[in-house]
Design a protein around this motif. Structure first.
Motif, PDB file in Angstrom:
ATOM      1  N   GLY A   1       0.784  -1.227   0.000  1.00  0.00           N
ATOM      2  CA  GLY A   1       0.000   0.000   0.000  1.00  0.00           C
ATOM      3  C   GLY A   1       0.818   1.280   0.000  1.00  0.00           C
ATOM      4  O   GLY A   1       0.478   2.245  -0.691  1.00  0.00           O
ATOM      5  N   ALA A   2       1.908   1.283   0.763  1.00  0.00           N
ATOM      6  CA  ALA A   2       2.724   2.496   0.839  1.00  0.00           C
ATOM      7  C   ALA A   2       3.335   2.826  -0.523  1.00  0.00           C
ATOM      8  O   ALA A   2       3.332   3.976  -0.967  1.00  0.00           O
ATOM      9  CB  ALA A   2       3.818   2.325   1.897  1.00  0.00           C
ATOM     10  N   PHE A   3       3.848   1.788  -1.193  1.00  0.00           N
ATOM     11  CA  PHE A   3       4.452   2.026  -2.506  1.00  0.00           C
ATOM     12  C   PHE A   3       3.384   2.390  -3.539  1.00  0.00           C
ATOM     13  O   PHE A   3       3.628   3.189  -4.452  1.00  0.00           O
ATOM     14  CB  PHE A   3       5.271   0.814  -2.965  1.00  0.00           C
ATOM     15  CG  PHE A   3       6.109   1.086  -4.182  1.00  0.00           C
ATOM     16  CD1 PHE A   3       7.044   2.116  -4.174  1.00  0.00           C
ATOM     17  CD2 PHE A   3       5.965   0.328  -5.327  1.00  0.00           C
ATOM     18  CE1 PHE A   3       7.817   2.386  -5.306  1.00  0.00           C
ATOM     19  CE2 PHE A   3       6.733   0.585  -6.461  1.00  0.00           C
ATOM     20  CZ  PHE A   3       7.664   1.612  -6.449  1.00  0.00           C
ATOM     21  N   ALA A   4       2.189   1.836  -3.368  1.00  0.00           N
ATOM     22  CA  ALA A   4       1.086   2.181  -4.273  1.00  0.00           C
ATOM     23  C   ALA A   4       0.783   3.682  -4.199  1.00  0.00           C
ATOM     24  O   ALA A   4       0.616   4.339  -5.235  1.00  0.00           O
ATOM     25  CB  ALA A   4      -0.163   1.376  -3.908  1.00  0.00           C
ATOM     26  N   LEU A   5       0.718   4.222  -2.985  1.00  0.00           N
ATOM     27  CA  LEU A   5       0.438   5.654  -2.832  1.00  0.00           C
ATOM     28  C   LEU A   5       1.571   6.494  -3.430  1.00  0.00           C
ATOM     29  O   LEU A   5       1.341   7.523  -4.061  1.00  0.00           O
ATOM     30  CB  LEU A   5       0.247   6.001  -1.351  1.00  0.00           C
ATOM     31  CG  LEU A   5      -1.061   5.495  -0.733  1.00  0.00           C
ATOM     32  CD1 LEU A   5      -1.045   5.695   0.782  1.00  0.00           C
ATOM     33  CD2 LEU A   5      -2.267   6.203  -1.347  1.00  0.00           C
ATOM     34  N   ARG A   6       2.793   6.022  -3.252  1.00  0.00           N
ATOM     35  CA  ARG A   6       3.931   6.744  -3.803  1.00  0.00           C
ATOM     36  C   ARG A   6       3.914   6.718  -5.332  1.00  0.00           C
ATOM     37  O   ARG A   6       4.151   7.738  -5.990  1.00  0.00           O
ATOM     38  CB  ARG A   6       5.210   6.094  -3.269  1.00  0.00           C
ATOM     39  CG  ARG A   6       6.439   6.828  -3.692  1.00  0.00           C
ATOM     40  CD  ARG A   6       7.593   6.484  -2.792  1.00  0.00           C
ATOM     41  NE  ARG A   6       8.833   6.973  -3.375  1.00  0.00           N
ATOM     42  CZ  ARG A   6      10.023   6.666  -2.901  1.00  0.00           C
ATOM     43  NH1 ARG A   6      10.127   5.880  -1.852  1.00  0.00           N
ATOM     44  NH2 ARG A   6      11.100   7.142  -3.462  1.00  0.00           N
TER      45      ARG A   6
END
Ligand code: MN
Length: 130
Positions: free
Chosen positions: A35-40
């Motif tokens: 999820g964190a990389f998706a937002l980035r």
């Protein structure tokens, strides 16, 4: 014009399936496994659409949708949420968090392409062959 789709999926086999189907359908693909990389990726690359698995490590997919839809710019990116058919309640939660579409696993390649294209109203009609 080629559209870019960000695929958010932690399962390698599922990622491969998404990628193969959507690449064959003419999309440019970006990948994120959590999820964190998706937002980035969404922030940095501004994809035309996000295909988002709910069950991912870290921030789950529902939280990712919630954050995307709170952002004045990122909220315009259509989000197609994908989850296991058994998780029927996910559809309602995904909608409540602002997702634009929902697809239950397992799905056919045709259903995936149709769901993606339905959320890209400006996309030129294309023959998918076969
Ligand atoms: Mn998953």
């Amino acid at each position: 014009m080629q559209h870019t789709v960000l695929i958010v999926e932690d399962n390698d086999l599922n990622m491969r399936l998404f990628k193969d189907v959507l690449t064959l359908a003419g999309f440019r693909i970006l990948e994120a496994g959590d999820g964190a990389f998706a937002l980035r990726q969404a922030t940095d690359e501004r994809p035309d659409l996000i295909v988002l698995d709910i069950q991912i490590p870290g921030l789950n997919g529902l939280e990712v949708v919630r954050r995307l839809k709170k952002d004045a710019v990122l909220r315009r990116i259509p989000v197609l949420v994908v989850s296991a058919y058994a998780q029927a309640a996910d559809r309602g939660r995904a909608r409540a968090n602002g997702s634009d579409g929902y697809l239950a696993k397992p799905f056919s390649p045709k259903a995936l392409i149709a769901s993606v294209e339905a959320l890209l109203p400006t996309r030129e009609p294309q023959t998918t062959g076969g």
